[in-house]
Motif scaffolding. Structure first.
Motif, mmCIF file in Angstrom:
data_model
loop_
_atom_site.group_PDB
_atom_site.id
_atom_site.type_symbol
_atom_site.label_atom_id
_atom_site.label_comp_id
_atom_site.label_asym_id
_atom_site.label_seq_id
_atom_site.Cartn_x
_atom_site.Cartn_y
_atom_site.Cartn_z
ATOM 1 N N VAL A 1 0.826 -1.214 0.000
ATOM 2 C CA VAL A 1 0.000 0.000 0.000
ATOM 3 C C VAL A 1 0.866 1.272 0.000
ATOM 4 N N HIS A 2 0.232 2.411 -0.239
ATOM 5 C CA HIS A 2 0.978 3.685 -0.256
ATOM 6 C C HIS A 2 1.688 3.960 1.069
ATOM 7 N N GLY A 3 1.071 3.504 2.177
ATOM 8 C CA GLY A 3 1.685 3.731 3.486
ATOM 9 C C GLY A 3 3.073 3.126 3.614
ATOM 10 N N ALA A 4 3.426 2.179 2.723
ATOM 11 C CA ALA A 4 4.748 1.546 2.758
ATOM 12 C C ALA A 4 5.868 2.577 2.641
ATOM 13 N N VAL A 5 5.534 3.726 2.073
ATOM 14 C CA VAL A 5 6.557 4.754 1.858
ATOM 15 C C VAL A 5 7.186 5.211 3.186
ATOM 16 N N VAL A 6 6.453 5.046 4.275
ATOM 17 C CA VAL A 6 7.027 5.410 5.588
ATOM 18 C C VAL A 6 8.206 4.469 5.900
ATOM 19 N N SER A 7 8.020 3.181 5.622
ATOM 20 C CA SER A 7 9.123 2.228 5.810
ATOM 21 C C SER A 7 10.278 2.543 4.861
ATOM 22 N N HIS A 8 9.942 2.847 3.626
ATOM 23 C CA HIS A 8 11.003 3.120 2.647
ATOM 24 C C HIS A 8 11.846 4.320 3.068
ATOM 25 N N ALA A 9 11.153 5.362 3.546
ATOM 26 C CA ALA A 9 11.877 6.562 3.987
ATOM 27 C C ALA A 9 12.799 6.228 5.157
ATOM 28 N N ALA A 10 12.254 5.526 6.154
ATOM 29 C CA ALA A 10 13.028 5.281 7.374
ATOM 30 C C ALA A 10 14.160 4.292 7.135
ATOM 31 N N THR A 11 13.886 3.221 6.376
ATOM 32 C CA THR A 11 14.941 2.218 6.166
ATOM 33 C C THR A 11 16.023 2.751 5.231
ATOM 34 N N CYS B 1 12.568 -19.320 21.059
ATOM 35 C CA CYS B 1 13.825 -20.061 21.150
ATOM 36 C C CYS B 1 14.825 -19.259 21.997
ATOM 37 N N ALA B 2 15.710 -19.968 22.629
ATOM 38 C CA ALA B 2 16.748 -19.318 23.444
ATOM 39 C C ALA B 2 17.852 -18.798 22.528
ATOM 40 N N PRO B 3 18.685 -17.838 23.008
ATOM 41 C CA PRO B 3 19.810 -17.387 22.180
ATOM 42 C C PRO B 3 20.657 -18.586 21.739
ATOM 43 N N GLY B 4 21.054 -18.581 20.481
ATOM 44 C CA GLY B 4 21.887 -19.666 19.965
ATOM 45 C C GLY B 4 21.100 -20.843 19.422
ATOM 46 N N GLU B 5 19.794 -20.851 19.687
ATOM 47 C CA GLU B 5 18.974 -21.973 19.223
ATOM 48 C C GLU B 5 18.403 -21.643 17.838
ATOM 49 N N ILE B 6 18.398 -22.637 16.960
ATOM 50 C CA ILE B 6 17.867 -22.405 15.615
ATOM 51 C C ILE B 6 16.352 -22.526 15.613
ATOM 52 N N GLY B 7 15.695 -21.592 14.971
ATOM 53 C CA GLY B 7 14.232 -21.637 14.848
ATOM 54 C C GLY B 7 13.808 -20.802 13.651
ATOM 55 N N GLU B 8 12.508 -20.581 13.539
ATOM 56 C CA GLU B 8 12.022 -19.806 12.393
ATOM 57 C C GLU B 8 12.072 -18.309 12.715
ATOM 58 N N LEU B 9 12.532 -17.556 11.764
ATOM 59 C CA LEU B 9 12.600 -16.108 11.921
ATOM 60 C C LEU B 9 11.184 -15.541 11.795
ATOM 61 N N ALA B 10 10.755 -14.830 12.840
ATOM 62 C CA ALA B 10 9.384 -14.315 12.868
ATOM 63 C C ALA B 10 9.405 -12.818 13.177
ATOM 64 N N LEU B 11 8.359 -12.123 12.737
ATOM 65 C CA LEU B 11 8.270 -10.672 12.934
ATOM 66 C C LEU B 11 6.886 -10.337 13.481
ATOM 67 N N ARG B 12 6.834 -9.348 14.371
ATOM 68 C CA ARG B 12 5.540 -8.864 14.863
ATOM 69 C C ARG B 12 4.968 -7.885 13.844
ATOM 70 N N PRO B 13 3.858 -8.200 13.209
ATOM 71 C CA PRO B 13 3.311 -7.282 12.197
ATOM 72 C C PRO B 13 3.063 -5.895 12.796
ATOM 73 N N GLY B 14 3.095 -4.886 11.950
ATOM 74 C CA GLY B 14 2.836 -3.537 12.435
ATOM 75 C C GLY B 14 3.672 -2.490 11.719
ATOM 76 N N TRP B 15 4.687 -2.915 10.956
ATOM 77 C CA TRP B 15 5.469 -1.918 10.208
ATOM 78 C C TRP B 15 4.712 -1.591 8.918
ATOM 79 N N PRO B 16 4.898 -0.353 8.396
ATOM 80 C CA PRO B 16 4.012 0.112 7.321
ATOM 81 C C PRO B 16 4.121 -0.641 5.992
ATOM 82 N N SER B 17 5.284 -1.212 5.675
ATOM 83 C CA SER B 17 5.420 -1.813 4.340
ATOM 84 C C SER B 17 5.090 -3.303 4.315
ATOM 85 N N MET B 18 4.475 -3.824 5.381
ATOM 86 C CA MET B 18 4.089 -5.230 5.366
ATOM 87 C C MET B 18 3.056 -5.479 4.269
ATOM 88 N N MET B 19 3.169 -6.619 3.590
ATOM 89 C CA MET B 19 2.156 -6.948 2.571
ATOM 90 C C MET B 19 0.777 -6.989 3.219
#
Ligand code: ATP
Ligand code: MG
Length: 583
Positions: free
Chosen positions: A233-243, A407-425
């Motif tokens: 969406v257009h709101g993604a531009v906030v992420s683009h600017a900041a990143t 997972c604890a530090p050093g443990e392998i697991g799936e990389l996950a993100l908390r939704p909420g940043w503007p450029s998320m699909m």
């Protein structure tokens, strides 16, 4: 695994960084504050093209060069912010004159030519959804993407149209208008763009889009299977600017070069939107990779910030340090890489050759913008993707019957993100079930495996599909591949697991050699010995196969699933994005 020394950057780099105190910025950052970096539309609303162009004109920067275009034939053309804004407006007016307006979907099928940028920004200005296609796609992948996205307009060249579109055009009824950027011989049923642009006004009242209005459709690379159409969406531009500001350290007026093609999300988010929003001068090179040409561009265009990919870096490494030593890279200030894991050797090599290390960062088509990065003020741990950017909460989780477990530090697991940043699909087009499956217990699951060390750095392990389970060990292909390319003879490596009665799976490697090395039994033994020494016998490949080239997507990602399918005699699956190959 060998450990590489941490690269600690000098005080000056740190002091001049956009985020000199990264941890402090992470603490204080909010996306609402980031929104304040932007203008917004008069009377409310948000539009990417306004932030990328019109805002800068209003601030008196119309004469600054926005695009320095380098033609394949050696020509060079500067396009200012003022000219690009006028071209985008003309394009939007030309569409309006054909009855195309807000809500329609426009695809581009073009090489890296100036009209691509005017079309992308003009479409956004007019409130259309823009979807870039890679010009090297064959007819079928183009048709499939056009159908999935129900495209209404296509901007292309006469040659590309004849070769890749004409045969199926009538089968896709949504496609109403085809605009041809080179006039000479316009195919039947198409319109020449230039006369329409020439007749159009360079003043256009921008569509009053809101932050949640659809702006872009990006198709994923197809590395793990059938590509998905991610909606942004257009709101993604906030992420683009900041990143752009914090991950790529862009400053207004910088000379910046993103080598990705806009047919992929990197070439749009960071090859059009983030750089223009951050008011830099961007280099656009029409030609494909060529070692001498690339070094020449870095030198003669005085590139300051450079964003490229591991495949390209490995090709430069293959050319040797000698080839680089004839060029002056003293203008380079910040180097970044994305798209695949960046081998630690490449980071160290960059530091020697360019006097600056590559800063690896991680994100996906789905995330729309950079999520995890080595930033300018951070100590770099070669082989690590860095830390989550301000406003991004990342974690490593494991699925079990109850849901997700941290997972604890050093443990392998799936990389996950908390939704909420503007450029998320906001969706996978027409694939709600596939989209819904990405979200569990309030996390977005990336499909990548990683681990976080106790200091908060994230380390890529492999795609969830590519993980190898051998005699009770979990082996990530990246670790093995990185060890293999440390051998003098090895330029690139791809590692897969193949079924084995006793071990469950064993590691098999495919390697491409550096110039001056020939495949031989002795060399195979030597490389295996090297890997065993670095990784131990349980993790080192049992077998190494020499290949001239490894199968890759057109965005430069190694397609391990294809090597595996061929190895096991299984169907190859979707290969619409496959580039180089050698069976
Ligand atoms: P598909 O989803 O269709 O299989 P894809 O995942 O390759 O294709 P993209 O969205 O273009 O499509 O690529 C994102 C993926 O690329 C990430 O999920 C990750 O696997 C890989 N990637 C990107 N950057 C990095 C990085 N810095 N280190 C390791 N892997 C990376
Ligand atoms: Mg993916």
């Amino acid at each position: 695994m060998v450990s590489w020394p941490t690269i600690i950057k000098d005080k000056q780099t740190r002091a001049s960084a956009n985020a000199p105190d990264f941890d402090a910025l992470r603490e204080s950052f909010t996306w609402d504050d980031a929104r304040q970096l932007l203008d917004g539309l008069p009377g409310g609303g948000l539009n990417i093209a306004h932030e990328a162009l019109d805002r800068h004109l209003a601030d008196g920067h119309g004469d600054q060069v926005a695009i320095r275009w380098l033609g394949r034939d050696g020509s060079r053309r500067d396009i200012t912010y003022g000219e690009l804004a006028s071209d985008a407006s003309r394009f939007a007016n030309a569409l309006a004159a054909q009855g195309i307006g807000r809500g329609a979907r426009l695809y581009s099928l073009l090489g890296r030519v100036p009209r691509l940028y005017a079309a992308a920004l003009g479409a956004l200005k007019a409130g259309l959804t823009f979807s870039p296609l890679f010009a090297a796609f064959g007819p079928e992948p183009i048709k499939a993407r056009m159908e999935i996205g129900e495209g209404n307009v296509l901007v292309t060249t006469a040659a590309l149209y004849r070769k890749k579109v004409a045969a199926w055009r009538r089968d896709v009824p949504s496609l109403k208008l085809v605009l041809i950027v080179d006039d000479d011989d316009v195919p039947d049923g198409c319109l020449a763009l230039e006369p329409l642009m020439a007749a159009a006004s360079d003043q256009f009242e921008i569509a009053k889009t809101g932050a949640e209005d659809m702006a872009l459709i990006h198709f994923t690379s197809g590395t793990t299977g059938r590509p998905k159409g991610a909606v942004h969406v257009h709101g993604a531009v906030v992420s683009h600017a900041a990143t752009g500001r914090y991950a790529l350290d862009l400053k207004p007026g910088d000379i910046y070069w993103c080598t990705a093609d806009p047919g992929w999300v990197t070439g749009t988010s960071y090859g059009i939107i983030a750089p223009l929003v951050n008011r830099v001068t961007m280099i656009v090179d029409e030609a494909e990779f060529d070692l001498e040409r690339w070094y020449g561009i870095l030198e003669s265009e005085r590139v300051q910030v450079w964003y490229t990919a591991p495949t390209a870096i490995r090709m430069l490494m293959r050319g040797g340090k000698e080839a680089a030593s004839r060029f002056d890279f003293s203008n380079l200030r910040f180097l970044a890489s994305v798209g695949e894991p960046l081998n630690p050797e490449a980071v160290v090599w960059g530091n020697e050759v360019f006097g600056r290390p590559f800063h690896d960062n991680w994100w996906q088509t789905e995330t729309g913008g950079i999520m995890i990065a080595n930033t300018a003020a951070m100590d770099i741990r070669p082989g690590s993707m860095g830390k989550p950017l301000p406003g991004v909460q990342a974690g490593i989780v494991e699925r079990d019957d109850k849901g997700l477990r941290d997972c604890a530090p050093g443990e392998i697991g799936e990389l996950a993100l908390r939704p909420g940043w503007p450029s998320m699909m906001r969706a996978y087009l027409n694939e709600k079930a596939r989209y819904d499956k990405c979200f569990v217990d309030g996390w977005y699951l990336s499909g990548d495996l990683a681990m976080q060390d106790k200091d908060g750095y994230f380390w890529f392990v492999g795609r969830a599909d590519d993980l190898i389970k051998s005699s009770g060990h979990l082996i990530g292909p990246f670790e093995v591949e990185s060890a293999l390319i440390e051998h003098d003879a090895v330029a690139e490596a791809a590692v897969i697991g193949i079924p084995d009665e006793t071990a469950g799976e064993v590691v098999k490697a495919y390697v491409a050699l550096n110039p001056g090395f020939e495949p031989s039994v002795d060399l195979e033994r030597d490389i295996r010995g090297h890997a065993r020494k670095k990784l131990g016998a349980a993790v080192a490949p049992r077998e190494i196969i020499f290949r001239k080239a490894l199968p890759k997507t057109r965005s430069g990602k190694i397609m391990r699933r294809l090597l595996k399918a061929r190895e096991l005699g299984l169907p190859e699956g979707d290969i619409s994005t496959l580039e180089s190959d050698e069976k």
